[in-house]
Design a protein around this motif. Structure first.
Motif, PDB file in Angstrom:
ATOM      1  N   MET A   1       9.143  13.474 -23.064  1.00 63.20           N
ATOM      2  CA  MET A   1       9.000  12.477 -22.031  1.00 63.20           C
ATOM      3  C   MET A   1       8.659  11.149 -22.705  1.00 63.20           C
ATOM      4  O   MET A   1       7.788  11.081 -23.559  1.00 63.20           O
ATOM      5  N   SER A   2       9.336  10.089 -22.278  1.00 64.12           N
ATOM      6  CA  SER A   2       9.051   8.781 -22.857  1.00 64.12           C
ATOM      7  C   SER A   2       8.036   8.034 -22.002  1.00 64.12           C
ATOM      8  O   SER A   2       7.905   8.282 -20.810  1.00 64.12           O
ATOM      9  N   ASP A   3       7.330   7.132 -22.626  1.00 64.46           N
ATOM     10  CA  ASP A   3       6.334   6.324 -21.928  1.00 64.46           C
ATOM     11  C   ASP A   3       6.974   5.014 -21.492  1.00 64.46           C
ATOM     12  O   ASP A   3       7.914   4.522 -22.125  1.00 64.46           O
ATOM     13  N   VAL A   4       6.446   4.460 -20.416  1.00 62.98           N
ATOM     14  CA  VAL A   4       6.873   3.148 -19.943  1.00 62.98           C
ATOM     15  C   VAL A   4       5.625   2.321 -19.652  1.00 62.98           C
ATOM     16  O   VAL A   4       4.527   2.852 -19.522  1.00 62.98           O
ATOM     17  N   THR A   5       5.828   1.036 -19.550  1.00 61.71           N
ATOM     18  CA  THR A   5       4.739   0.129 -19.207  1.00 61.71           C
ATOM     19  C   THR A   5       4.950  -0.358 -17.787  1.00 61.71           C
ATOM     20  O   THR A   5       6.055  -0.752 -17.417  1.00 61.71           O
ATOM     21  N   ILE A   6       3.889  -0.309 -17.011  1.00 67.66           N
ATOM     22  CA  ILE A   6       3.921  -0.823 -15.644  1.00 67.66           C
ATOM     23  C   ILE A   6       2.929  -1.972 -15.586  1.00 67.66           C
ATOM     24  O   ILE A   6       1.758  -1.812 -15.927  1.00 67.66           O
ATOM     25  N   ARG A   7       3.399  -3.134 -15.149  1.00 67.87           N
ATOM     26  CA  ARG A   7       2.521  -4.306 -15.089  1.00 67.87           C
ATOM     27  C   ARG A   7       1.809  -4.330 -13.745  1.00 67.87           C
ATOM     28  O   ARG A   7       2.432  -4.269 -12.693  1.00 67.87           O
ATOM     29  N   VAL A   8       0.491  -4.392 -13.802  1.00 65.41           N
ATOM     30  CA  VAL A   8      -0.345  -4.538 -12.614  1.00 65.41           C
ATOM     31  C   VAL A   8      -1.447  -5.539 -12.943  1.00 65.41           C
ATOM     32  O   VAL A   8      -1.722  -5.815 -14.116  1.00 65.41           O
ATOM     33  N   ALA A   9      -2.069  -6.056 -11.916  1.00 62.89           N
ATOM     34  CA  ALA A   9      -3.203  -6.957 -12.133  1.00 62.89           C
ATOM     35  C   ALA A   9      -4.296  -6.204 -12.885  1.00 62.89           C
ATOM     36  O   ALA A   9      -4.459  -4.987 -12.727  1.00 62.89           O
ATOM     37  N   SER A  10      -5.054  -6.923 -13.682  1.00 67.53           N
ATOM     38  CA  SER A  10      -6.101  -6.263 -14.470  1.00 67.53           C
ATOM     39  C   SER A  10      -7.119  -5.584 -13.558  1.00 67.53           C
ATOM     40  O   SER A  10      -7.641  -4.522 -13.902  1.00 67.53           O
ATOM     41  N   GLU A  11      -7.380  -6.165 -12.381  1.00 65.48           N
ATOM     42  CA  GLU A  11      -8.307  -5.540 -11.438  1.00 65.48           C
ATOM     43  C   GLU A  11      -7.768  -4.193 -10.955  1.00 65.48           C
ATOM     44  O   GLU A  11      -8.524  -3.237 -10.790  1.00 65.48           O
ATOM     45  N   THR A  12      -6.464  -4.128 -10.737  1.00 64.61           N
ATOM     46  CA  THR A  12      -5.841  -2.878 -10.308  1.00 64.61           C
ATOM     47  C   THR A  12      -5.956  -1.835 -11.408  1.00 64.61           C
ATOM     48  O   THR A  12      -6.323  -0.683 -11.157  1.00 64.61           O
ATOM     49  N   HIS A  13      -5.648  -2.230 -12.629  1.00 62.64           N
ATOM     50  CA  HIS A  13      -5.761  -1.315 -13.768  1.00 62.64           C
ATOM     51  C   HIS A  13      -7.186  -0.788 -13.891  1.00 62.64           C
ATOM     52  O   HIS A  13      -7.405   0.420 -14.036  1.00 62.64           O
ATOM     53  N   ASP A  14      -8.150  -1.712 -13.823  1.00 71.28           N
ATOM     54  CA  ASP A  14      -9.548  -1.305 -13.979  1.00 71.28           C
ATOM     55  C   ASP A  14      -9.969  -0.334 -12.882  1.00 71.28           C
ATOM     56  O   ASP A  14     -10.674   0.647 -13.140  1.00 71.28           O
ATOM     57  N   ARG A  15      -9.540  -0.592 -11.661  1.00 73.51           N
ATOM     58  CA  ARG A  15      -9.897   0.300 -10.555  1.00 73.51           C
ATOM     59  C   ARG A  15      -9.277   1.683 -10.748  1.00 73.51           C
ATOM     60  O   ARG A  15      -9.942   2.705 -10.596  1.00 73.51           O
ATOM     61  N   LEU A  16      -7.991   1.722 -11.088  1.00 77.30           N
ATOM     62  CA  LEU A  16      -7.329   3.012 -11.296  1.00 77.30           C
ATOM     63  C   LEU A  16      -7.944   3.763 -12.472  1.00 77.30           C
ATOM     64  O   LEU A  16      -8.143   4.980 -12.405  1.00 77.30           O
ATOM     65  N   ALA A  17      -8.265   3.040 -13.535  1.00 77.63           N
ATOM     66  CA  ALA A  17      -8.900   3.680 -14.690  1.00 77.63           C
ATOM     67  C   ALA A  17     -10.262   4.250 -14.314  1.00 77.63           C
ATOM     68  O   ALA A  17     -10.629   5.343 -14.748  1.00 77.63           O
TER      69      ALA A  17
END
Length: 84
Positions: A1-17
């Motif tokens: 499986m290959s990886d991809v990059t999804i661009r989201v706002a840093s706040e969104t990334h931080d919340r999901l993380a």
């Protein structure tokens, strides 16, 4: 499986993380699990149609058909439940 990059706002990334960490998972693993459980609009429509068919066969009631008496009954029961 290959990886991809999804661009989201840093706040969104931080919340999901943070959500993933709270569940003891890495963000990629959590997103994989999320992708397995979220239904597409077509999948949701198919499930809704199956549910309507089963409900109609089981009870004779079809929520897709306007029924003022049934709507009033449901509204009354919801109001009663909220007042309980």
């Amino acid at each position: 499986m290959s990886d991809v990059t999804i661009r989201v706002a840093s706040e969104t990334h931080d919340r999901l993380a943070s959500v993933a960490e709270g569940e003891g998972m890495s963000l990629p693993a959590w997103l994989d699990r999320l992708a397995e459980t979220v239904r597409t609009p077509a999948e949701r429509a198919e499930e809704a149609e199956r549910t309507r068919r089963v409900l109609r066969e089981w009870s004779g009631f079809d929520p897709a058909v306007p029924d003022a008496e049934a709507d009033a009954l449901v509204a009354r029961r919801i109001a009663e439940a909220e007042g309980a």
